[in-house]
Enzyme design. Structure first.
Site, PDB file in Angstrom:
ATOM      1  N   SER A  79       1.289  -3.487  34.866  1.00 19.61           N
ATOM      2  CA  SER A  79       1.322  -2.629  35.889  1.00 19.61           C
ATOM      3  C   SER A  79       2.933  -2.476  36.625  1.00 19.61           C
ATOM      4  CB  SER A  79       0.285  -2.747  37.094  1.00 19.61           C
ATOM      5  OG  SER A  79       0.627  -4.117  37.747  1.00 19.61           O
ATOM      6  N   ASN A 166      -4.942 -11.088  44.681  1.00 13.70           N
ATOM      7  CA  ASN A 166      -5.896 -10.254  45.212  1.00 13.70           C
ATOM      8  C   ASN A 166      -5.611  -9.880  46.644  1.00 13.70           C
ATOM      9  OD1 ASN A 166      -7.147 -10.590  42.839  1.00 13.70           O
ATOM     10  ND2 ASN A 166      -9.134 -11.379  43.519  1.00 13.70           N
ATOM     11  N   THR A 211     -10.814  39.405  58.188  1.00 18.17           N
ATOM     12  CA  THR A 211     -11.910  38.602  57.729  1.00 18.17           C
ATOM     13  C   THR A 211     -12.393  39.223  56.329  1.00 18.17           C
ATOM     14  OG1 THR A 211     -13.623  40.025  58.950  1.00 18.17           O
ATOM     15  CG2 THR A 211     -12.458  38.121  59.962  1.00 18.17           C
ATOM     16  N   HIS A 212     -13.003  38.394  55.305  1.00 19.30           N
ATOM     17  CA  HIS A 212     -13.309  38.616  54.071  1.00 19.30           C
ATOM     18  C   HIS A 212     -12.004  39.256  53.439  1.00 19.30           C
ATOM     19  CE1 HIS A 212     -17.368  37.836  55.504  1.00 19.30           C
ATOM     20  NE2 HIS A 212     -17.153  38.309  56.552  1.00 19.30           N
ATOM     21  N   SER A 333      12.639  36.567  37.195  1.00 21.73           N
ATOM     22  CA  SER A 333      11.929  36.543  35.952  1.00 21.73           C
ATOM     23  C   SER A 333      12.680  36.669  34.778  1.00 21.73           C
ATOM     24  CB  SER A 333      10.840  38.186  35.989  1.00 21.73           C
ATOM     25  OG  SER A 333      10.456  38.157  34.599  1.00 21.73           O
ATOM     26  N   ASN A 341      10.222  36.551  43.232  1.00 23.14           N
ATOM     27  CA  ASN A 341       8.958  36.103  43.471  1.00 23.14           C
ATOM     28  C   ASN A 341       9.091  34.829  44.602  1.00 23.14           C
ATOM     29  OD1 ASN A 341       8.099  37.567  41.379  1.00 23.14           O
ATOM     30  ND2 ASN A 341       8.801  35.872  39.734  1.00 23.14           N
ATOM     31  N   GLU A 346       3.940  29.701  45.957  1.00 23.94           N
ATOM     32  CA  GLU A 346       2.990  29.474  44.781  1.00 23.94           C
ATOM     33  C   GLU A 346       2.637  28.197  44.225  1.00 23.94           C
ATOM     34  OE1 GLU A 346       3.345  32.562  41.767  1.00 23.94           O
ATOM     35  OE2 GLU A 346       4.663  33.709  43.087  1.00 23.94           O
ATOM     36  N   TYR A 373     -13.047  -8.231  43.933  1.00 26.16           N
ATOM     37  CA  TYR A 373     -12.074  -7.491  43.329  1.00 26.16           C
ATOM     38  C   TYR A 373     -12.345  -7.238  41.908  1.00 26.16           C
ATOM     39  CZ  TYR A 373      -7.552  -6.542  41.188  1.00 26.16           C
ATOM     40  OH  TYR A 373      -6.473  -5.825  40.381  1.00 26.16           O
ATOM     41  N   LYS A 381      -2.999   2.814  42.562  1.00 23.86           N
ATOM     42  CA  LYS A 381      -1.704   3.022  43.149  1.00 23.86           C
ATOM     43  C   LYS A 381      -1.125   4.384  42.719  1.00 23.86           C
ATOM     44  CE  LYS A 381      -1.632  -2.146  43.261  1.00 23.86           C
ATOM     45  NZ  LYS A 381      -2.840  -2.046  42.802  1.00 23.86           N
TER      46      LYS A 381
END
Length: 521
Positions: A79, A166, A211-212, A333, A341, A346, A373, A381
């Protein structure tokens, strides 16, 4: 005492020193390792080249083993390629532990001083890029301990007295997460300040509320922007709540059962700035609630930022045209020359999936583990490191974007008549005339139907037209029609009325220390 001056309130020195420019061992192709190179210290050498150059040394835990692990097992279980990010916190914990051992008479003061001096030198070498990280030493703890032993000899072998990896790793990780929260919260405030400034720059600007994703009612733009400020305030609160809950010290819990040696866990807890030692040693080494809570808080932040990103991506489109991002926060682009853009937002929207995925990884990792453990927890991590790095980037670029957009007043004002945004205000007018709300809803619905038939807005209907639907309408009805008149009628606490929004702006400007009186462009 110098050895106890171990506050962790300083910012992350390792964030600025880690780069993806270093690679992990070339045989690692599993997706489980895709994030590791992000957290490899820039100044360190490649692990594989070091370990090719030197024979593997005996493991510090190898006394009962007759054979060493194979190369495949070593590469799969190491690790150090990612947990070296914990080096500063590991050294802090070791200093506190050594000082406590000396106070309790478990090591001499001379040994303590040599250990502290050696740890200082190791930290200096790490930060100057001179430290040798070795894969055969498995992790950050064993790398530092082995290097300390090479440096000062026998006293270093006493450092692990009454301590296991540990409880050691959990101490390191809690310190790291504590510092991470301390770095994220100011980033949240920076975005809040940017949004409040944007609101102050556009006081009085009315925009369609949705809304919606259908036009609903007119709202003041500052009111809408402050909705995101409120969300971010809850985000900061969740992180601070998480910080308070994680700020308990596992050091001294050892492998799981504690120790028979006379250690002082309160001393180490105080030295490291924790609230207190964790009460239960089994819980201390197996708990990952603090990680799950942290990643959950980050995920909610990511969702809020994604929603902000979606709002601004839509508003920057030709179909809306409500905002224009500056060139400094836009991209083009490779084939379409005309394109401009809002890519940063995004990507904010896209990276939210990554942060949520980090949480799901940890939830899945922890769901079936027995106490206490288990080696599975080594995998906790990288998702946390990735989540923190990603959420800080999302917050920073969102604040940058907010500081580099302008609202297209003419386009917004031309858009306001469409959609009968004042219909609900008209229903309120009828209620004030004594009509039951359900009846007023029906009357206004029929008025809107007449507008659709005539291809006009409510304010364009003649009084005769309205009275043909219900005779209660009077000349004062026109004081309620149109977006501007509609907004003026809102008066409930927290509403989009001008006075209410001004009060909200005053509150946030004061809380975030934004000067309302500064001349605005």
């Amino acid at each position: 005492m110098e050895s106890l001056s171990l506050s962790s309130s300083s910012p992350f020195p390792f964030f600025s020193s880690f780069s993806s420019s270093q690679t992990t061992t070339k045989t690692r192709t599993s997706l489980a390792f895709t994030h590791r190179s992000i957290f490899t210290p820039r100044a360190t050498m490649d692990l594989s080249s070091q370990n090719d150059a030197k024979p593997k040394e005996a493991k510090l835990w190898g006394g009962r083993f007759e054979k060493g692990v194979t190369d495949v097992v070593e590469k799969f279980t190491e690790s150090i390629s990612f947990d070296k990010a914990l080096y500063k916190h590991d050294i802090m914990g070791s200093k506190a532990h050594a000082s406590m051992l000396a106070k309790q008479g478990l090591i001499s003061e001379c040994d303590r001083d040599r250990i502290l001096q050696g740890l200082d030198e190791i930290e200096r070498r790490i930060e100057s890029g001179l430290f040798e990280w070795r894969m055969d030493r498995e992790d950050v703890h064993m790398n530092i301990e082995a290097a300390l032993t090479e440096m000062i000899g026998e006293p270093a072998k006493k450092l692990h007295t009454a301590r296991s990896r540990n409880d050691q790793v959990l101490t390191d990780f809690r310190l790291w997460c504590r510092d991470a929260i301390d770095r994220i919260v100011p980033c949240i405030k920076s975005l809040q300040v940017a949004l409040v400034n944007l609101a102050l720059d556009n006081e009085g600007l009315i925009v369609p509320g949705y809304t919606h994703l259908q036009r609903a009612q007119p709202v003041l733009l500052p009111h809408l922007l402050l909705a995101f400020v409120e969300q971010l305030e809850r985000d900061a609160g969740r992180l601070l709540d998480c910080r308070a809950r994680l700020n308990f010290c596992p050091l001294g819990a050892c492998a799981l059962a504690g120790t028979g040696l006379p250690i002082d866990r309160f001393m180490t807890s105080d030295a490291l700035g924790f609230t207190a030692p964790m009460r239960n040693s089994i819980d201390a080494v197996s708990d990952r609630d603090f990680v799950l809570e942290f990643l959950s808080a980050n995920s909610i932040i990511a969702i809020h930022l994604s929603r902000l990103g979606e709002e601004w991506v839509l508003w920057a489109s030709e179909e809306f045209g409500f905002i224009t991002p500056s060139d400094s926060v836009s991209t083009g682009s490779s084939i379409m020359p005309q394109k401009k853009n809002p890519d940063p937002m995004e990507l904010v929207r896209g990276k939210s999936a990554r942060v949520i995925g980090d949480l799901v990884t940890l939830l899945t990792l922890c769901k079936g583990l027995p106490l206490a453990y288990n080696r599975d927890l080594q995998e906790d991590k990288e998702p946390v490191f990735d989540s923190v790095k990603t959420i800080i980037g999302m917050l920073e670029v969102s604040a940058e974007f907010a500081q580099n957009i302008s609202f297209n007043l003419e386009k917004i004002q031309k858009s306001l008549p469409a959609g009968h945004l004042d219909a609900t205000t008209l229903a309120d007018y009828l209620v004030k005339k004594g009509m039951p709300f359900r009846t007023s809803h029906d009357v206004v619905g029929r008025s809107v139907a007449l507008c659709v038939y005539k291809n006009c807005q409510l304010q364009d209907l003649s009084l005769e037209d309205m009275r043909s639907i219900d005779p209660v309408f009077d000349e004062d009805v026109y004081d309620y029609l149109g977006a501007e008149n509609s907004v003026k009628k809102f008066c409930s606490y927290g509403s989009t009325g001008s006075t209410c929004v001004a009060t909200q702006l005053d509150y946030w400007a004061t809380k975030l220390e934004v000067d309302r009186n500064t001349p605005r462009p």
